[in-house]
Design a protein around this motif. Structure first.
Motif, PDB file in Angstrom:
ATOM      1  N   PHE A 189      73.352 167.126  22.013  1.00  0.00           N
ATOM      2  CA  PHE A 189      72.581 166.667  20.855  1.00  0.00           C
ATOM      3  C   PHE A 189      71.792 165.410  21.198  1.00  0.00           C
ATOM      4  O   PHE A 189      70.592 165.312  20.924  1.00  0.00           O
ATOM      5  CB  PHE A 189      73.534 166.396  19.684  1.00  0.00           C
ATOM      6  CG  PHE A 189      72.865 166.136  18.375  1.00  0.00           C
ATOM      7  CD1 PHE A 189      72.606 167.166  17.501  1.00  0.00           C
ATOM      8  CD2 PHE A 189      72.477 164.848  18.018  1.00  0.00           C
ATOM      9  CE1 PHE A 189      71.984 166.926  16.281  1.00  0.00           C
ATOM     10  CE2 PHE A 189      71.863 164.590  16.811  1.00  0.00           C
ATOM     11  CZ  PHE A 189      71.604 165.637  15.934  1.00  0.00           C
ATOM     12  N   ILE A 190      72.464 164.433  21.818  1.00  0.00           N
ATOM     13  CA  ILE A 190      71.788 163.194  22.209  1.00  0.00           C
ATOM     14  C   ILE A 190      70.701 163.484  23.238  1.00  0.00           C
ATOM     15  O   ILE A 190      69.613 162.902  23.208  1.00  0.00           O
ATOM     16  CB  ILE A 190      72.798 162.173  22.766  1.00  0.00           C
ATOM     17  CG1 ILE A 190      73.818 161.785  21.690  1.00  0.00           C
ATOM     18  CG2 ILE A 190      72.076 160.921  23.264  1.00  0.00           C
ATOM     19  CD1 ILE A 190      74.943 160.894  22.200  1.00  0.00           C
ATOM     20  N   GLY A 191      70.990 164.409  24.159  1.00  0.00           N
ATOM     21  CA  GLY A 191      70.021 164.765  25.182  1.00  0.00           C
ATOM     22  C   GLY A 191      68.765 165.383  24.597  1.00  0.00           C
ATOM     23  O   GLY A 191      67.644 165.069  25.023  1.00  0.00           O
ATOM     24  N   ILE A 192      68.928 166.272  23.609  1.00  0.00           N
ATOM     25  CA  ILE A 192      67.771 166.890  22.963  1.00  0.00           C
ATOM     26  C   ILE A 192      66.926 165.824  22.271  1.00  0.00           C
ATOM     27  O   ILE A 192      65.687 165.841  22.325  1.00  0.00           O
ATOM     28  CB  ILE A 192      68.231 167.968  21.964  1.00  0.00           C
ATOM     29  CG1 ILE A 192      68.828 169.162  22.718  1.00  0.00           C
ATOM     30  CG2 ILE A 192      67.076 168.421  21.069  1.00  0.00           C
ATOM     31  CD1 ILE A 192      69.448 170.209  21.826  1.00  0.00           C
ATOM     32  N   PHE A 193      67.600 164.875  21.646  1.00  0.00           N
ATOM     33  CA  PHE A 193      66.878 163.769  21.004  1.00  0.00           C
ATOM     34  C   PHE A 193      66.075 162.977  22.035  1.00  0.00           C
ATOM     35  O   PHE A 193      64.899 162.670  21.830  1.00  0.00           O
ATOM     36  CB  PHE A 193      67.859 162.848  20.291  1.00  0.00           C
ATOM     37  CG  PHE A 193      67.272 161.509  19.912  1.00  0.00           C
ATOM     38  CD1 PHE A 193      66.503 161.382  18.765  1.00  0.00           C
ATOM     39  CD2 PHE A 193      67.477 160.393  20.703  1.00  0.00           C
ATOM     40  CE1 PHE A 193      65.938 160.158  18.421  1.00  0.00           C
ATOM     41  CE2 PHE A 193      66.931 159.164  20.369  1.00  0.00           C
ATOM     42  CZ  PHE A 193      66.157 159.045  19.223  1.00  0.00           C
ATOM     43  N   ALA A 194      66.718 162.631  23.161  1.00  0.00           N
ATOM     44  CA  ALA A 194      66.042 161.839  24.195  1.00  0.00           C
ATOM     45  C   ALA A 194      64.833 162.576  24.761  1.00  0.00           C
ATOM     46  O   ALA A 194      63.765 161.983  24.958  1.00  0.00           O
ATOM     47  CB  ALA A 194      67.027 161.493  25.316  1.00  0.00           C
ATOM     48  N   VAL A 195      64.982 163.884  25.002  1.00  0.00           N
ATOM     49  CA  VAL A 195      63.867 164.677  25.530  1.00  0.00           C
ATOM     50  C   VAL A 195      62.747 164.764  24.496  1.00  0.00           C
ATOM     51  O   VAL A 195      61.559 164.612  24.832  1.00  0.00           O
ATOM     52  CB  VAL A 195      64.350 166.082  25.937  1.00  0.00           C
ATOM     53  CG1 VAL A 195      63.160 166.979  26.266  1.00  0.00           C
ATOM     54  CG2 VAL A 195      65.296 165.999  27.125  1.00  0.00           C
ATOM     55  N   ALA A 196      63.115 165.007  23.226  1.00  0.00           N
ATOM     56  CA  ALA A 196      62.100 165.113  22.173  1.00  0.00           C
ATOM     57  C   ALA A 196      61.318 163.809  22.042  1.00  0.00           C
ATOM     58  O   ALA A 196      60.080 163.816  21.928  1.00  0.00           O
ATOM     59  CB  ALA A 196      62.751 165.475  20.842  1.00  0.00           C
ATOM     60  N   MET A 197      62.013 162.682  22.068  1.00  0.00           N
ATOM     61  CA  MET A 197      61.336 161.394  21.968  1.00  0.00           C
ATOM     62  C   MET A 197      60.477 161.114  23.196  1.00  0.00           C
ATOM     63  O   MET A 197      59.406 160.510  23.096  1.00  0.00           O
ATOM     64  CB  MET A 197      62.371 160.281  21.787  1.00  0.00           C
ATOM     65  CG  MET A 197      62.927 160.145  20.385  1.00  0.00           C
ATOM     66  SD  MET A 197      61.676 159.593  19.178  1.00  0.00           S
ATOM     67  CE  MET A 197      61.052 161.145  18.566  1.00  0.00           C
ATOM     68  N   THR A 198      60.936 161.547  24.356  1.00  0.00           N
ATOM     69  CA  THR A 198      60.139 161.373  25.568  1.00  0.00           C
ATOM     70  C   THR A 198      58.857 162.196  25.490  1.00  0.00           C
ATOM     71  O   THR A 198      57.777 161.732  25.897  1.00  0.00           O
ATOM     72  CB  THR A 198      60.949 161.768  26.811  1.00  0.00           C
ATOM     73  OG1 THR A 198      62.143 160.984  26.872  1.00  0.00           O
ATOM     74  CG2 THR A 198      60.152 161.540  28.079  1.00  0.00           C
ATOM     75  N   VAL A 199      58.974 163.403  24.968  1.00  0.00           N
ATOM     76  CA  VAL A 199      57.793 164.257  24.791  1.00  0.00           C
ATOM     77  C   VAL A 199      56.816 163.607  23.810  1.00  0.00           C
ATOM     78  O   VAL A 199      55.597 163.538  24.066  1.00  0.00           O
ATOM     79  CB  VAL A 199      58.214 165.652  24.297  1.00  0.00           C
ATOM     80  CG1 VAL A 199      56.987 166.454  23.837  1.00  0.00           C
ATOM     81  CG2 VAL A 199      58.959 166.405  25.385  1.00  0.00           C
ATOM     82  N   VAL A 200      57.339 163.125  22.688  1.00  0.00           N
ATOM     83  CA  VAL A 200      56.481 162.466  21.687  1.00  0.00           C
ATOM     84  C   VAL A 200      55.806 161.237  22.300  1.00  0.00           C
ATOM     85  O   VAL A 200      54.604 161.019  22.125  1.00  0.00           O
ATOM     86  CB  VAL A 200      57.306 162.072  20.445  1.00  0.00           C
ATOM     87  CG1 VAL A 200      56.471 161.207  19.506  1.00  0.00           C
ATOM     88  CG2 VAL A 200      57.796 163.313  19.706  1.00  0.00           C
ATOM     89  N   GLY A 201      56.567 160.433  23.026  1.00  0.00           N
ATOM     90  CA  GLY A 201      55.999 159.243  23.648  1.00  0.00           C
ATOM     91  C   GLY A 201      54.948 159.575  24.689  1.00  0.00           C
ATOM     92  O   GLY A 201      53.917 158.888  24.795  1.00  0.00           O
ATOM     93  N   THR A 202      55.184 160.632  25.439  1.00  0.00           N
ATOM     94  CA  THR A 202      54.215 161.041  26.463  1.00  0.00           C
ATOM     95  C   THR A 202      52.901 161.497  25.843  1.00  0.00           C
ATOM     96  O   THR A 202      51.815 161.075  26.264  1.00  0.00           O
ATOM     97  CB  THR A 202      54.798 162.180  27.325  1.00  0.00           C
ATOM     98  OG1 THR A 202      55.986 161.720  27.968  1.00  0.00           O
ATOM     99  CG2 THR A 202      53.793 162.628  28.377  1.00  0.00           C
ATOM    100  N   PHE A 203      53.002 162.326  24.826  1.00  0.00           N
ATOM    101  CA  PHE A 203      51.798 162.917  24.255  1.00  0.00           C
ATOM    102  C   PHE A 203      51.051 161.967  23.310  1.00  0.00           C
ATOM    103  O   PHE A 203      49.818 161.994  23.252  1.00  0.00           O
ATOM    104  CB  PHE A 203      52.146 164.211  23.524  1.00  0.00           C
ATOM    105  CG  PHE A 203      52.660 165.288  24.435  1.00  0.00           C
ATOM    106  CD1 PHE A 203      52.362 165.272  25.788  1.00  0.00           C
ATOM    107  CD2 PHE A 203      53.447 166.323  23.959  1.00  0.00           C
ATOM    108  CE1 PHE A 203      52.827 166.259  26.638  1.00  0.00           C
ATOM    109  CE2 PHE A 203      53.923 167.323  24.800  1.00  0.00           C
ATOM    110  CZ  PHE A 203      53.613 167.278  26.146  1.00  0.00           C
TER     111      PHE A 203
END
Length: 441
Positions: free
Chosen positions: A255-269
């Motif tokens: 769950f925490i990992g999915i959050f971290a990846v989602a936020m990384t994607v948002v930050g990247t884009f």
């Protein structure tokens, strides 16, 4: 302090909600997931959003591997402390008395008191500002008081099950909301190019200590320790519960990992493509406006609701954890027997409720009077040693011959705990230097 495992005699939740035997099927075990969700929601907060967004604004998707490594290490710590709890009715702080009497429990009690002083004010401020962004015209201070007081009252009702159910609701909102926001951000101009440029794992030059800090910053130390108390509330006791606990902890870090990846994607884009940097916690709120051209007002509202769920659940989980640890610390220092542990540290007990009053007062005081600089430095320095001490303690306690074989450390656990000791020990030393104004590169 008795060192023998005695049956759990007290109940802090209705008996019907405490399982006596673990389910045998995978479906049944998955249905029991609960403390892991509490841990995940307590561990993920505004600071984690700032960290992931800031790193992705500079390096795009290239540092996702850093968060994965951090989650593996924190999983190792959580799974180990859970196995220690499964060995009997003794609490974590009670086990620490085997390593030098009441000194270590006193140290942890002091650290948690410091955490309690600082914990609520910043998170409540972010929640309040987010509420104002969602509902313009909302007065700041009345809203602030209502938010922190509601968290204290919800926990003070005295039933762990209420906290778990609340966290599950916030978790569902956060999970689906953040995935949808990440997908929406992928439509920004330049997103495919940014993903292609940064998808390969990277270790930027001159960022070694920064990367190590990112690894150490995934998940909270207090939440990891409190996980042992949350599974105790569920009645999970004995080696037969090991598989259930492992599934629960794995679900937490996925769950925490999915959050971290989602936020990384948002930050990247949203940030990397526009060369936009992000500062403190306040900066994550205006990011909602960036979603309007991509997903309309519904995107903005969804982001703000997710942010409220993330930060408010961190308040709930943190206050719950602080309550257990302070109440149990007082019990251990008073040498109250382990057979009385549940009664002595229950959310309905006097020490626990006095702790809630303490965090409420501290949250209001720190927000109105400010945070003493000297105390902040002491807190940052001392708290940096929590995870190294925890790693050492779990290495010593879980390698004893008195531990059941199925719960004892194996080579994998010892390797992960050894890596935790090396990493977090190094970061603690770095923190000491920085507290004295020396920056290491």
């Amino acid at each position: 302090m008795s060192s023998k495992a005695t049956p759990i005699t007290g109940t802090t939740v209705p008996t019907a909600s405490r399982a006596t035997e673990p389910p045998r099927t995978w479906t049944g075990k998955i249905r029991m997931i609960g403390p892991g969700i509490v841990l995940a929601m307590a561990s993920v907060g505004a600071g984690d959003m700032v960290t992931t967004l800031s790193s992705s604004s500079q390096f795009g998707l290239g540092l996702i591997w850093v968060f994965v490594v951090g989650l593996i290490l924190k999983f190792g710590l959580t799974e180990a402390i859970a196995r220690l709890q499964l060995t009997g009715s003794r609490t974590f702080l009670s086990h620490l008395t085997d390593l030098g009497g009441r000194f270590l429990p006193a140290v942890f009690l002091g650290i948690v008191l410091l955490v309690g002083f600082f914990y609520g004010s910043g998170l409540t401020a972010i929640t309040t500002l987010t509420m104002q962004a969602l509902i313009p015209g909302l007065p700041y201070w009345p809203t602030f008081v209502v938010i922190v007081a509601s968290a204290v009252l919800l926990i003070g009702i005295g039933r762990y099950g209420i906290v778990e159910s609340s966290m599950l609701g916030f978790g569902i909102l956060m999970f689906f909301g953040m995935i949808w926001i990440a997908i929406a951000s992928a439509t920004v101009d330049g997103a495919p190019q940014a993903a292609a440029e940064t998808i390969a794992p990277a270790l930027p030059a001159g960022s070694f200590i920064t990367v190590l800090s990112l690894i150490g910053g995934v998940g909270g130390a207090v939440g990891i320790i409190a996980y042992a108390y949350w599974i105790r509330e569920k009645g999970w006791n004995g080696p037969q519960w090991k598989s259930v606990v492992r599934i629960d902890t794995i679900s937490s870090y996925i769950f925490i990992g999915i959050f971290a990846v989602a936020m990384t994607v948002v930050g990247t884009f949203l940030l990397y493509t526009t060369k936009t940097s992000i500062g403190g916690s306040d900066a994550i709120i205006p990011l909602a406006d960036s979603l309007v051209p991509l997903a309309g007002d519904i995107g903005r509202i969804t982001y703000l609701l997710c942010l409220i769920a993330i930060v408010y659940s961190s308040i709930l989980g943190g206050f719950s954890a602080i309550g257990y640890l302070i109440a149990d610390g007082v019990r251990v220092l008073r040498r109250i027997d382990d057979s009385e542990a549940d009664r002595s540290m229950a959310p309905s007990s006097l020490p626990y409720r006095l702790t809630l009053v303490y965090v409420l007062i501290c949250s209001l005081a720190a927000s109105t009077l400010g945070e003493p600089v000297a105390l902040v430095i002491v807190y940052a320095t001392v708290s940096a040693f929590v995870l190294p001490i925890l790693s050492i303690a779990l290495l010593l306690l879980l390698n004893r011959r008195t531990i059941p074989t199925t719960l004892r450390n194996g080579w994998r656990s010892n390797s992960i705990l050894g890596a935790c000791l090396a990493l977090f020990g190094f970061l603690a030393i770095v923190q000491v230097f920085e507290s004295f104004g020396v920056t290491l590169q």
